[in-house]
Structures are given as C-alpha cells and as structure tokens.
Design a protein around this motif. Structure first.
Motif, PDB file in Angstrom:
ATOM      1  N   ASN A   3      52.030  25.212  82.214  1.00  0.00           N
ATOM      2  CA  ASN A   3      53.206  24.905  83.027  1.00  0.00           C
ATOM      3  C   ASN A   3      54.209  26.047  82.962  1.00  0.00           C
ATOM      4  OD1 ASN A   3      52.242  22.309  83.763  1.00  0.00           O
ATOM      5  ND2 ASN A   3      52.876  21.520  81.760  1.00  0.00           N
ATOM      6  N   VAL A   4      53.865  27.159  83.565  1.00  0.00           N
ATOM      7  CA  VAL A   4      54.736  28.331  83.607  1.00  0.00           C
ATOM      8  C   VAL A   4      55.521  28.288  84.910  1.00  0.00           C
ATOM      9  CG1 VAL A   4      54.829  30.847  83.649  1.00  0.00           C
ATOM     10  CG2 VAL A   4      53.136  29.688  82.219  1.00  0.00           C
ATOM     11  N   PRO A   5      56.830  28.096  84.849  1.00  0.00           N
ATOM     12  CA  PRO A   5      57.594  27.877  86.079  1.00  0.00           C
ATOM     13  C   PRO A   5      57.627  29.078  87.025  1.00  0.00           C
ATOM     14  CG  PRO A   5      59.060  28.087  84.180  1.00  0.00           C
ATOM     15  CD  PRO A   5      57.675  27.964  83.644  1.00  0.00           C
ATOM     16  N   ILE A   6      57.504  30.303  86.477  1.00  0.00           N
ATOM     17  CA  ILE A   6      57.602  31.489  87.343  1.00  0.00           C
ATOM     18  C   ILE A   6      56.255  32.186  87.486  1.00  0.00           C
ATOM     19  CG2 ILE A   6      60.058  31.840  86.890  1.00  0.00           C
ATOM     20  CD1 ILE A   6      59.217  34.105  84.954  1.00  0.00           C
ATOM     21  N   ILE A   7      55.167  31.425  87.437  1.00  0.00           N
ATOM     22  CA  ILE A   7      53.836  32.032  87.470  1.00  0.00           C
ATOM     23  C   ILE A   7      53.604  32.842  88.743  1.00  0.00           C
ATOM     24  CG2 ILE A   7      52.634  30.079  88.534  1.00  0.00           C
ATOM     25  CD1 ILE A   7      51.335  32.146  85.553  1.00  0.00           C
ATOM     26  N   GLU A   8      54.182  32.434  89.869  1.00  0.00           N
ATOM     27  CA  GLU A   8      54.012  33.179  91.119  1.00  0.00           C
ATOM     28  C   GLU A   8      54.602  34.575  90.991  1.00  0.00           C
ATOM     29  OE1 GLU A   8      53.198  34.430  94.945  1.00  0.00           O
ATOM     30  OE2 GLU A   8      52.425  32.622  93.962  1.00  0.00           O
ATOM     31  N   GLU A   9      55.758  34.678  90.334  1.00  0.00           N
ATOM     32  CA  GLU A   9      56.430  35.962  90.206  1.00  0.00           C
ATOM     33  C   GLU A   9      55.900  36.789  89.044  1.00  0.00           C
ATOM     34  OE1 GLU A   9      60.821  34.855  90.578  1.00  0.00           O
ATOM     35  OE2 GLU A   9      59.693  33.060  91.090  1.00  0.00           O
ATOM     36  N   SER A  10      55.518  36.130  87.952  1.00  0.00           N
ATOM     37  CA  SER A  10      55.093  36.864  86.769  1.00  0.00           C
ATOM     38  C   SER A  10      53.644  37.327  86.845  1.00  0.00           C
ATOM     39  CB  SER A  10      55.290  36.009  85.509  1.00  0.00           C
ATOM     40  OG  SER A  10      54.485  34.843  85.555  1.00  0.00           O
ATOM     41  N   VAL A  11      52.796  36.589  87.609  1.00  0.00           N
ATOM     42  CA  VAL A  11      51.369  36.917  87.649  1.00  0.00           C
ATOM     43  C   VAL A  11      50.814  37.009  89.066  1.00  0.00           C
ATOM     44  CG1 VAL A  11      49.045  36.135  87.031  1.00  0.00           C
ATOM     45  CG2 VAL A  11      50.903  35.909  85.385  1.00  0.00           C
ATOM     46  N   ILE A  12      50.926  35.947  89.836  1.00  0.00           N
ATOM     47  CA  ILE A  12      50.178  35.838  91.100  1.00  0.00           C
ATOM     48  C   ILE A  12      50.561  36.935  92.091  1.00  0.00           C
ATOM     49  CG2 ILE A  12      49.499  34.354  93.007  1.00  0.00           C
ATOM     50  CD1 ILE A  12      48.625  33.407  90.189  1.00  0.00           C
ATOM     51  N   HIS A  13      51.849  37.120  92.320  1.00  0.00           N
ATOM     52  CA  HIS A  13      52.260  38.153  93.273  1.00  0.00           C
ATOM     53  C   HIS A  13      51.906  39.559  92.792  1.00  0.00           C
ATOM     54  CE1 HIS A  13      54.429  39.816  96.662  1.00  0.00           C
ATOM     55  NE2 HIS A  13      55.094  40.607  95.838  1.00  0.00           N
ATOM     56  N   PRO A  14      52.170  39.904  91.523  1.00  0.00           N
ATOM     57  CA  PRO A  14      51.770  41.242  91.062  1.00  0.00           C
ATOM     58  C   PRO A  14      50.277  41.518  91.207  1.00  0.00           C
ATOM     59  CG  PRO A  14      53.342  40.305  89.539  1.00  0.00           C
ATOM     60  CD  PRO A  14      53.000  39.217  90.514  1.00  0.00           C
ATOM     61  N   VAL A  15      49.409  40.570  90.817  1.00  0.00           N
ATOM     62  CA  VAL A  15      47.971  40.861  90.914  1.00  0.00           C
ATOM     63  C   VAL A  15      47.526  40.920  92.371  1.00  0.00           C
ATOM     64  CG1 VAL A  15      47.445  39.892  88.650  1.00  0.00           C
ATOM     65  CG2 VAL A  15      47.231  38.433  90.654  1.00  0.00           C
ATOM     66  N   ARG A  16      48.183  40.192  93.240  1.00  0.00           N
ATOM     67  CA  ARG A  16      47.842  40.262  94.663  1.00  0.00           C
ATOM     68  C   ARG A  16      48.227  41.627  95.236  1.00  0.00           C
ATOM     69  NH1 ARG A  16      50.678  36.135  96.378  1.00  0.00           N
ATOM     70  NH2 ARG A  16      49.031  34.600  96.001  1.00  0.00           N
ATOM     71  N   VAL A  17      49.414  42.109  94.893  1.00  0.00           N
ATOM     72  CA  VAL A  17      49.862  43.425  95.356  1.00  0.00           C
ATOM     73  C   VAL A  17      48.948  44.521  94.821  1.00  0.00           C
ATOM     74  CG1 VAL A  17      51.707  45.132  95.184  1.00  0.00           C
ATOM     75  CG2 VAL A  17      52.270  42.752  95.665  1.00  0.00           C
TER      76      VAL A  17
END
Length: 263
Positions: free
Chosen positions: A28-42
């Motif tokens: 339950n990481v509240p900022i997972i989109e910013e900390s992981v998902i968006h960086p690995v997508r970029v």
C-alpha cells in the motif's frame, strides 16, 4: 522544521530496505505511480526509442534502488552502480548475490515486463540485469572530491534518480555535485536526471530526512550550466497527498553533454 533538525542521507537511521517498503514495493504505497510506475514507463520509452544508447552506463541513485536499471539492461553492455554509504551498497549486493534476506524487487520487474509486453519473463529480466551490472563502487568523501576517473573510462550515459537533491545541502552544492556526477561522461554522452521539485523532506519510519527544495527552472539552469543541451524535459505533478513527502512534482531531464565544465 529547519533543515538542521532533519536527518541526512548518511545518518545511521537511513534504512534502504525500509525505503523500498515505504516507496517502491507493491504494498500500500500511496505514491507508487510517481515513485515507480511513471519513472519506469519513461525509461522504457526512452530506451526503446533509441534516443539513449551506448556501451556503458553509470548509475548514481537513491538508497540501493535497482528498478531504474531494468530497461537500461536492454541497451547497455555494462552498468556500474555508485553509492556513498556501506548500508546502501550492502543492500544492493544482497539482491545482486541472491541472498535470502535481499529486498524483493519482483513487483517492479513484473511491471517493466508488462510494459515491454513480456510479462511472463520477469525472472529472465532479473538475471539479465544481474549479468549487466559489472561493478558497485563506493564514492568516499564525495563532498570534497570527484569520482575517480581511473575507475573506468568515459561512460556513455549517467543515470541519477532522486539522489542529487538528497545529498546536496545547498543550491551551490546541487550545481557542484551535478558536475561531479557527470565528470566521467564523455562528450556527446547523455544524462538522465530524475529530481524532486519543491520538496523539503521525506519520511523513513519515524524519521524525517532532509531534501533540498529546488524548482524546475533551477534544475534546468543547473543542467545547462554543467555543459549540457536539454533534449527532453518531462514533468509529473503530484497526484496524491501524503505525509510521507511534500513534493509538488518530479522533473525528468534527458540532456546531452556538449562541453567539459570545470568543477
């Protein structure tokens, strides 16, 4: 709270495994989109586009993190990892050597493979990255010296995720450290810089850690003054409000080195 009352990256309370559990795990990481998902997508998009390539990549990132290197292992023959503390290096080596108490990064490998369209091959991707990592280097006394040029020849790419704001106590430090981070980069080589924007702290357990607050204009100016031409300037505004961090967003810059800049 004044920065003098914050903990710093080199303090013994910094726990790289807790960092992973707090910001990068599949829980339950509240900022997972910013900390992981968006960086690995970029990163995936940049590496797949052919805009970033070469033989050797130097990674200078936060707290023994490895997820930023997964897609890089598709494009680079050799990856070298730099950190400043023994605890972070030990944390990284445990994963590299498959030790029983190593941090489990399977969630991120699965996510990257899903983005790449090969979701069932994440274990193969994990082994690919292990084979590509050729060395882990401790940068001793980095505040007073540059990375030893003799450790390796000039590299094609420097990747730095979150760490520049964290080890720099002033804006002058930020600019000086950016030049140190890229001193091994060959002319024409590229910098991939991930930097928090207008953020003053991050939480690890009960401890509040310092991070230098800088805005997007300052980041861009620092990159340009270090001898780079900016090729891509991406920004993701904060999506979730949490007590863990107080950032406004994150900047992602791809830049090409045009000239040597004295430290």
């Amino acid at each position: 709270m004044a920065c003098s009352t914050h903990k710093h990256y080199h303090d013994e309370e910094f726990d790289p495994k807790l960092l992973h559990e707090t910001y990068f795990s599949h829980g339950n990481v509240p900022i997972i989109e910013e900390s992981v998902i968006h960086p690995v997508r970029v990163l995936h998009e940049l590496f797949c586009s052919g805009k970033v390539k070469g033989d050797t990549l130097l990674d200078i990132s936060l707290g023994g993190a490895i997820y930023q290197l997964i897609s890089a292992s598709n494009c680079f023959k050799e990856i070298y990892v730099v950190d400043f503390t023994d605890c972070n290096i030990d944390h990284f080596k445990k994963w590299l050597q498959k030790e029983e108490d190593a941090t489990d990064w399977s969630f991120v490998f699965q996510k990257v493979c899903e983005i790449e369209g090969s979701g069932d091959k994440w274990q193969e991707k994990e082994e690919q990255l292990r084979k590509t990592i050729k060395g882990i280097i401790k940068w001793d006394n980095f505040e007073n010296s540059s990375l030893n040029h003799q450790l390796f020849s000039k590299v094609d790419c420097v990747l730095s995720l979150w760490i520049l704001n964290i080890v720099s106590k002033t804006k002058e430090d930020y600019q000086r450290n950016l030049k140190k981070f890229t001193c091994c980069l060959k002319p024409g080589g590229q910098l991939m810089l991930f930097s928090a924007v207008n953020m003053s702290h991050y939480m690890l357990g009960k401890h509040k850690f310092f991070i230098l607050s800088v805005d997007r204009d300052f980041i861009r100016e620092s990159v340009t003054n270090a001898g780079f031409v900016i090729e891509k300037d991406d920004y993701l505004s904060r999506k979730v409000t949490t007590d863990l961090v107080d950032h406004e967003g994150m900047a992602i810059i791809l830049a090409r080195k045009q000239s040597e800049c004295p430290i």
